[in-house]
Design an enzyme around this catalytic site. Structure first.
Site, PDB file in Angstrom:
ATOM      1  N   HIS A  62       0.860  -1.309   0.100  1.00 47.67           N
ATOM      2  CA  HIS A  62       0.154   0.090  -0.050  1.00 47.67           C
ATOM      3  C   HIS A  62       0.995   1.104   0.042  1.00 47.67           C
ATOM      4  O   HIS A  62       0.549   2.316  -0.743  1.00 47.67           O
ATOM      5  CB  HIS A  62      -1.065  -0.073   0.975  1.00 47.67           C
ATOM      6  CG  HIS A  62      -2.041  -1.096   1.159  1.00 47.67           C
ATOM      7  ND1 HIS A  62      -2.265  -1.912   2.047  1.00 47.67           N
ATOM      8  CD2 HIS A  62      -2.777  -1.435  -0.094  1.00 47.67           C
ATOM      9  CE1 HIS A  62      -3.273  -2.786   1.467  1.00 47.67           C
ATOM     10  NE2 HIS A  62      -3.760  -2.590   0.287  1.00 47.67           N
ATOM     11  N   ASP A  86     -10.370  -2.968   0.362  1.00 43.67           N
ATOM     12  CA  ASP A  86      -9.850  -3.276   1.781  1.00 43.67           C
ATOM     13  C   ASP A  86      -9.466  -1.877   2.460  1.00 43.67           C
ATOM     14  O   ASP A  86      -9.302  -1.605   3.623  1.00 43.67           O
ATOM     15  CB  ASP A  86      -8.648  -4.181   1.854  1.00 43.67           C
ATOM     16  CG  ASP A  86      -7.556  -3.596   0.821  1.00 43.67           C
ATOM     17  OD1 ASP A  86      -6.889  -2.722   1.177  1.00 43.67           O
ATOM     18  OD2 ASP A  86      -7.263  -4.346  -0.193  1.00 43.67           O
ATOM     19  N   ASP A 155      -5.558  -0.613  -8.255  1.00 45.75           N
ATOM     20  CA  ASP A 155      -5.320  -1.826  -7.047  1.00 45.75           C
ATOM     21  C   ASP A 155      -5.995  -2.842  -7.152  1.00 45.75           C
ATOM     22  O   ASP A 155      -7.041  -3.367  -6.517  1.00 45.75           O
ATOM     23  CB  ASP A 155      -5.703  -0.962  -5.746  1.00 45.75           C
ATOM     24  CG  ASP A 155      -5.402  -1.998  -4.340  1.00 45.75           C
ATOM     25  OD1 ASP A 155      -4.624  -3.047  -4.561  1.00 45.75           O
ATOM     26  OD2 ASP A 155      -5.478  -1.462  -3.330  1.00 45.75           O
ATOM     27  N   SER A 156      -5.782  -3.696  -8.256  1.00 48.22           N
ATOM     28  CA  SER A 156      -6.590  -4.667  -8.612  1.00 48.22           C
ATOM     29  C   SER A 156      -6.025  -6.321  -8.069  1.00 48.22           C
ATOM     30  O   SER A 156      -5.112  -6.199  -7.613  1.00 48.22           O
ATOM     31  CB  SER A 156      -6.628  -4.871 -10.097  1.00 48.22           C
ATOM     32  OG  SER A 156      -5.516  -5.422 -10.550  1.00 48.22           O
ATOM     33  N   THR A 157      -7.073  -7.208  -8.406  1.00 50.89           N
ATOM     34  CA  THR A 157      -6.599  -8.351  -8.107  1.00 50.89           C
ATOM     35  C   THR A 157      -5.840  -9.029  -9.226  1.00 50.89           C
ATOM     36  O   THR A 157      -5.634  -7.982 -10.177  1.00 50.89           O
ATOM     37  CB  THR A 157      -7.870  -9.444  -7.966  1.00 50.89           C
ATOM     38  OG1 THR A 157      -8.624  -9.392  -9.179  1.00 50.89           O
ATOM     39  CG2 THR A 157      -8.554  -9.261  -6.729  1.00 50.89           C
ATOM     40  N   PRO A 162     -13.293 -10.821 -12.531  1.00 51.43           N
ATOM     41  CA  PRO A 162     -13.599  -9.540 -12.677  1.00 51.43           C
ATOM     42  C   PRO A 162     -12.660  -8.577 -12.977  1.00 51.43           C
ATOM     43  O   PRO A 162     -12.849  -7.474 -13.557  1.00 51.43           O
ATOM     44  CB  PRO A 162     -14.255  -8.961 -11.367  1.00 51.43           C
ATOM     45  CG  PRO A 162     -14.011 -10.046 -10.344  1.00 51.43           C
ATOM     46  CD  PRO A 162     -13.348 -11.384 -11.026  1.00 51.43           C
TER      47      PRO A 162
HETATM   48  N1  AG3 Z   1      -4.115  -6.712  -4.955  1.00 49.03           N
HETATM   49  C1  AG3 Z   1      -3.704  -8.061  -5.235  1.00 49.03           C
HETATM   50  C2  AG3 Z   1      -2.398  -8.127  -5.660  1.00 49.03           C
HETATM   51  C3  AG3 Z   1      -2.177  -9.328  -6.332  1.00 49.03           C
HETATM   52  C4  AG3 Z   1      -1.744 -10.428  -5.357  1.00 49.03           C
HETATM   53  N2  AG3 Z   1      -1.565 -11.713  -6.214  1.00 49.03           N
HETATM   54  C5  AG3 Z   1      -1.298 -12.925  -5.836  1.00 49.03           C
HETATM   55  N3  AG3 Z   1      -1.228 -12.890  -4.310  1.00 49.03           N
HETATM   56  N4  AG3 Z   1      -1.247 -13.829  -6.354  1.00 49.03           N
HETATM   57  C6  AG3 Z   1      -4.169  -6.478  -3.552  1.00 49.03           C
HETATM   58  C7  AG3 Z   1      -5.133  -5.676  -3.113  1.00 49.03           C
HETATM   59  C8  AG3 Z   1      -4.808  -4.815  -1.720  1.00 49.03           C
HETATM   60  N5  AG3 Z   1      -5.279  -3.525  -1.587  1.00 49.03           N
END
Ligand code: AG3
Length: 283
Positions: A62, A86, A155-157, A162
């Site tokens: 972050h 989050d 700040d994505s997955t 999605p």
């Molecule tokens: N976003 C996820 C980052 C990717 C993590 N990838 C993984 N563990 N395979 C983080 C959101 C935090 N605000």
């Protein structure tokens, strides 16, 4: 009895973490969400069995996704966070007193609700009057803005489910349009060690819209490989140069770390360098 959470990080490689309590589990309209209490990392948020953030190491991610672009801009006032339900990125953004407006556009309201309940050290930032949580699709949201934001943070997955559209050429060009003429954007862009196809692909897509595109690194212990990449696209400012002092109380980011994060080991540099001209082989 021992209970372990396991993420399949890449084919043939897993990370496991002992769980002391399953605090919450549900299937949302978008993904499977879990909040786990772990011995090593404290509370851990997972989506579709992928670690998103943990109490112990969230500060690295972050701080680096927020303070690098914020410190490279002389006067960032309006910030958009896409994803980040989050609240950790918003908490860091709002450490900058000059930021007057921070929109957080999260597609899954359950991520926000469960983070508010179990991760207050991240999510309480969402109560700040300068912050506004919008439950919507970030892809659509950016299409409605022109010349508005100083900074867009993605700040994505991982680019599955999605989040796929958040890694497309079209999305980055919409982000470009939503930014002011000196704006910049940053996206989390996965592991430069394992995702050797993805990292250059995303880098190339950001570069298709932005005149200045730079990759930088941070070390997030729970993510695959630990070494994590972020890609900044900028219209005017050099993302690698901090031009304002850092807020107090940070644990990973400093102006020195900022500059150092852009120094890439040769193997990472190679991952994002387009292959040179091929020798022409005559008949
Ligand atoms: N976003 C996820 C980052 C990717 C993590 N990838 C993984 N563990 N395979 C983080 C959101 C935090 N605000």
């Amino acid at each position: 009895m021992q209970v372990w959470f396991t993420e399949d990080q890449v084919p043939g490689l897993r990370i496991s973490c002992q769980v002391t309590k399953v605090l919450h589990q549900e299937k949302t309209p978008f993904q499977r969400l879990a909040m786990l209490e772990t011995g090593v990392f404290g509370r851990m948020l997972t989506l579709d069995d992928i670690i998103q953030t943990t109490e112990r190491d969230e500060f690295v991610y972050h701080e680096m996704i927020a303070h690098v672009p914020l410190s490279a801009h002389p006067n960032p006032r309006r910030v958009l966070i896409i994803g980040g339900g989050d609240g950790g990125t918003m908490r860091e953004v709002l450490r900058h007193p000059g930021v007057s407006e921070c929109h957080l556009v999260e597609i899954d309201e359950r991520v926000v609700a469960i983070s508010r309940q179990y991760l207050p050290s991240l999510a309480s930032a969402m109560d700040d009057p300068r912050g506004k949580v919008i439950i919507a699709d970030g892809i659509k949201h950016v299409k409605d803005y022109r010349d508005y934001y100083d900074l867009v943070i993605v700040d994505s997955t991982d680019p599955i489910g999605p989040a796929v559209g958040l890694f497309s050429v079209e999305f980055y060009s919409d982000v470009f349009r939503a930014l002011k003429e000196d704006g910049l954007c940053v996206a989390q862009t996965e592991s430069p060690f394992y995702n050797t196809d993805l990292v250059p692909a995303i880098f190339g897509r950001i570069r298709a819209s932005f005149p200045i595109t730079r990759l930088y690194l941070g070390v997030v212990p729970t993510y695959p490989g630990g070494l994590w990449s972020f890609t900044a696209g900028s219209k005017k400012y050099d993302p690698s140069v901090p031009v304002r002092p850092a807020p107090d109380g940070l644990r990973y980011y400093s102006p020195d770390v900022h500059r150092a994060a852009f120094v890439l080991p040769p193997y990472v540099q190679q991952v994002i360098s387009p292959p040179g001209p091929r020798p022409v082989v005559g008949p």
